[in-house]
Design a protein around this motif. Structure first.
Motif, PDB file in Angstrom:
ATOM      1  N   ASP A 220     -14.979 -83.523 -51.275  1.00 23.47           N
ATOM      2  CA  ASP A 220     -13.735 -83.637 -50.395  1.00 23.47           C
ATOM      3  C   ASP A 220     -12.017 -83.598 -51.037  1.00 23.47           C
ATOM      4  N   TYR A 221     -12.395 -85.141 -51.457  1.00 27.17           N
ATOM      5  CA  TYR A 221     -10.985 -85.355 -51.699  1.00 27.17           C
ATOM      6  C   TYR A 221     -10.190 -84.717 -52.842  1.00 27.17           C
TER       7      TYR A 221
ATOM      8  N   ASN B  87      -6.627 -76.684 -52.838  1.00 26.84           N
ATOM      9  CA  ASN B  87      -6.325 -76.188 -51.923  1.00 26.84           C
ATOM     10  C   ASN B  87      -4.774 -76.081 -51.754  1.00 26.84           C
ATOM     11  N   GLN B  88      -4.264 -77.206 -52.262  1.00 20.37           N
ATOM     12  CA  GLN B  88      -3.001 -77.813 -51.488  1.00 20.37           C
ATOM     13  C   GLN B  88      -2.059 -77.558 -53.200  1.00 20.37           C
TER      14      GLN B  88
ATOM     15  N   GLN C 101      -9.257 -80.788 -51.014  1.00 16.39           N
ATOM     16  CA  GLN C 101      -8.422 -80.881 -50.086  1.00 16.39           C
ATOM     17  C   GLN C 101      -7.154 -80.374 -51.132  1.00 16.39           C
ATOM     18  N   SER C 102      -7.259 -81.452 -52.553  1.00 16.85           N
ATOM     19  CA  SER C 102      -6.157 -81.424 -53.474  1.00 16.85           C
ATOM     20  C   SER C 102      -5.599 -80.430 -53.611  1.00 16.85           C
TER      21      SER C 102
END
Length: 118
Positions: free
Chosen positions: A28-29, A35-36, A32-33
């Motif tokens: 998940d980390y 994606n940004q 998210q990372s």
């Protein structure tokens, strides 16, 4: 990435502090990372080390490099030197410890380091 991790692996040192992540949280980390941010790993080197008859006995993979992180929206970049230490058992990573230059991250976000007064 998850294919390299043991199902009960623990990951430490991401997000600052003394945090710990399990395999699902680690995925998940990074989801998210990525994606940004765009991550570009350069100057990386890997060293296998076998430790016997010591408290940290086992097969380790040590790595060093530079992670250039680019914000996908603003295009701002942060250059982060890093080191990881990973313990391998039966061909799977059971433990990862991330170490990185937090000062680069903090100063790129506008924080300053003020020395103590003498």
């Amino acid at each position: 990435m998850n294919a390299q991790l043991h199902e009960k692996a623990m990951i430490y040192g991401l997000g600052g502090g003394l945090d710990s992540l399990n395999v699902a949280q680690h995925k998940d980390y990074f989801t998210q990372s990525t994606n940004q941010f765009k991550h570009s790993i350069t100057r990386d080197i890997y060293l296998p080390v076998k430790v016997e008859n010591n408290w940290n006995e086992g097969e380790w993979i040590l790595s060093w490099g530079t992670n250039t992180i680019t914000n996908k929206q603003t295009k701002n970049q942060i250059v982060v030197p890093f080191h990881t230490a990973s313990l391998v058992e039966d061909g799977k990573i059971v433990f990862i410890r991330y170490y990185y230059d937090i000062l680069n991250v903090a100063t790129s976000q506008g924080y300053t380091l003020t020395p103590p007064k003498k």
